[in-house]
Design a protein around this motif. Structure first.
Motif, short mmCIF file in Angstrom:
data_model
loop_
_atom_site.label_atom_id
_atom_site.label_comp_id
_atom_site.label_asym_id
_atom_site.label_seq_id
_atom_site.Cartn_x
_atom_site.Cartn_y
_atom_site.Cartn_z
N GLY A 93 0.80 -1.23 0.00
CA GLY A 93 0.00 0.00 0.00
C GLY A 93 0.82 1.27 0.00
O GLY A 93 0.27 2.36 0.13
N THR B 113 -2.38 3.35 -0.53
CA THR B 113 -3.47 3.26 0.45
C THR B 113 -3.00 3.57 1.87
O THR B 113 -3.82 3.80 2.76
CB THR B 113 -4.10 1.86 0.43
OG1 THR B 113 -3.07 0.88 0.70
CG2 THR B 113 -4.74 1.58 -0.92
N GLU B 114 -1.67 3.57 2.09
CA GLU B 114 -1.12 3.80 3.42
C GLU B 114 -0.61 5.24 3.56
O GLU B 114 -0.25 5.89 2.57
CB GLU B 114 0.03 2.82 3.70
CG GLU B 114 -0.39 1.37 3.72
CD GLU B 114 -1.36 1.05 4.84
OE1 GLU B 114 -1.18 1.62 5.95
OE2 GLU B 114 -2.30 0.26 4.62
N THR B 115 -0.58 5.72 4.79
CA THR B 115 -0.05 7.05 5.07
C THR B 115 1.46 7.07 4.93
O THR B 115 2.15 6.16 5.41
CB THR B 115 -0.44 7.49 6.50
OG1 THR B 115 -1.86 7.53 6.60
CG2 THR B 115 0.13 8.86 6.82
N ASN C 82 -1.78 11.49 3.90
CA ASN C 82 -2.59 10.30 3.70
C ASN C 82 -2.80 10.01 2.22
O ASN C 82 -2.39 10.78 1.35
CB ASN C 82 -3.95 10.47 4.40
CG ASN C 82 -3.81 10.69 5.89
OD1 ASN C 82 -2.97 10.06 6.54
ND2 ASN C 82 -4.62 11.58 6.44
N SER C 83 -3.47 8.92 1.97
CA SER C 83 -3.78 8.53 0.60
C SER C 83 -4.57 9.64 -0.10
O SER C 83 -5.55 10.15 0.43
CB SER C 83 -4.60 7.24 0.60
OG SER C 83 -4.97 6.88 -0.72
N GLN D 130 9.64 3.95 6.74
CA GLN D 130 8.90 2.86 6.08
C GLN D 130 9.77 2.09 5.08
O GLN D 130 9.28 1.18 4.42
CB GLN D 130 7.68 3.47 5.37
CG GLN D 130 6.66 4.03 6.36
CD GLN D 130 5.80 5.13 5.76
OE1 GLN D 130 6.30 6.12 5.25
NE2 GLN D 130 4.49 4.95 5.83
#
Length: 296
Positions: free
Chosen positions: A148, A180-182, A249-250, A282
């Motif tokens: 994501g 989809t992930e922050t 965010n997304s 990340q």
């Protein structure tokens, strides 16, 4: 007494009676005249008295009018004095509020500097991220997309030449979270070829130069001023990171607006600038979809 004497006596008595009546009549007329004079004097005095009363009433009315005017002036003076006091209090409150706002801004500035210094310390403790050449759809990036994490970044720029074929690039660099992930705290590397052209200006602060309060408030990005960033600059890489903790965010976008890259044709006939985005926490990296190309 003879007849002649008797007649003379009677005439004398008659004349005395006549004069008595005449005197009585005159006395009555005198009394009437005195009463008339007294009445006329009373009437005259009454008219004068009425005139005096009218004059006094006019004077009283004038005094009342004057008192009303003085009362109004006094009220206006009191209102003006009250307005001045209120204005003075308002100015004092505004001054106090301005001081509070200045202190709040100073506190915010110090907090930002503390966070930036902490970030510099963390950067110094982090091993140097190095980007190798890889296609946009490289197999190494696929696992990240499945998790994501997906960031699309690109340049929007224009090249401005001067008469001597020198000039500068003016543009913006955009990051868009299409996953989809922050995403958190992106580190951006601008790689210049040749390395001698490495230069970047804009709303980017350097904590080494002790930026002003306005610069800290207006800026989003800062240069990574550490030892390995200096070495990276020698090989043509310019590193920047957010001045504050940054999450998007997304669907959110982040940008470096209105940067400038000066260049000289005497250095090289072809200059390119690529960009890479690295999310240290990340362990995710991505290359910009386009690059800057300058040809003479």
């Amino acid at each position: 007494m003879g007849t002649k004497d008797k007649l003379s006596y009677e005439r004398l008595i008659s004349r005395v009676e006549y004069y008595k009546e005449k005197a009585l009549d005159l006395e009555k007329k005198l009394v009437f005249a005195e009463e008339t004079i007294e009445r006329l004097e009373n009437e005259t005095n009454k008219d004068n008295f009425l005139q005096q009363i009218e004059e006094k009433e006019k004077e009283l009315q004038n005094l009342r009018t004057h008192v009303e005017e003085l009362t109004k002036k006094l009220n206006r003076l009191e209102e003006h004095e009250m307005e001045k006091r209120i204005q003075g209090y308002e100015e004092l409150l505004k001054s106090i509020q301005d001081e509070i706002n200045d202190k709040d801004q100073q506190i915010d500035l110090y907090q930002q500097r503390i966070k930036s210094m902490e970030k510099r310390i963390n950067i110094n403790r982090t091993s140097e991220p190095v980007f190798e050449e890889f296609p946009q759809e490289d197999s190494k990036s696929e696992p990240m997309k499945k998790l994501g994490l997906n960031c699309m970044s690109y340049f929007d720029y224009s090249v401005i030449y001067t008469k001597d074929k020198n000039g500068f690039v003016r543009g913006s660099f955009y990051l868009e979270n299409i996953g989809t992930e922050t995403l958190e705290n992106p580190y951006i590397c601008f790689r210049f070829q040749p390395a001698e052209t490495c230069a970047l200006k804009g709303k980017i602060v350097s904590l080494i130069t002790s930026p002003s309060q306005d610069e800290m408030l207006q800026s989003i990005w800062m240069f990574m001023d550490n030892e390995w960033a200096e070495k990276a600059k020698e090989r043509g890489e310019m590193w920047i990171c957010p001045l504050r903790e940054t999450k998007f965010n997304s669907g959110d976008k982040l940008s470096l607006d209105d940067f400038q890259i000066p260049f000289k044709s005497s250095i090289d006939k072809n200059i390119t600038v690529e960009a890479f985005v690295y999310f240290n926490k990340q362990n995710y990296r991505a290359k910009a979809v386009n690059h800057i190309a300058i040809n003479f």
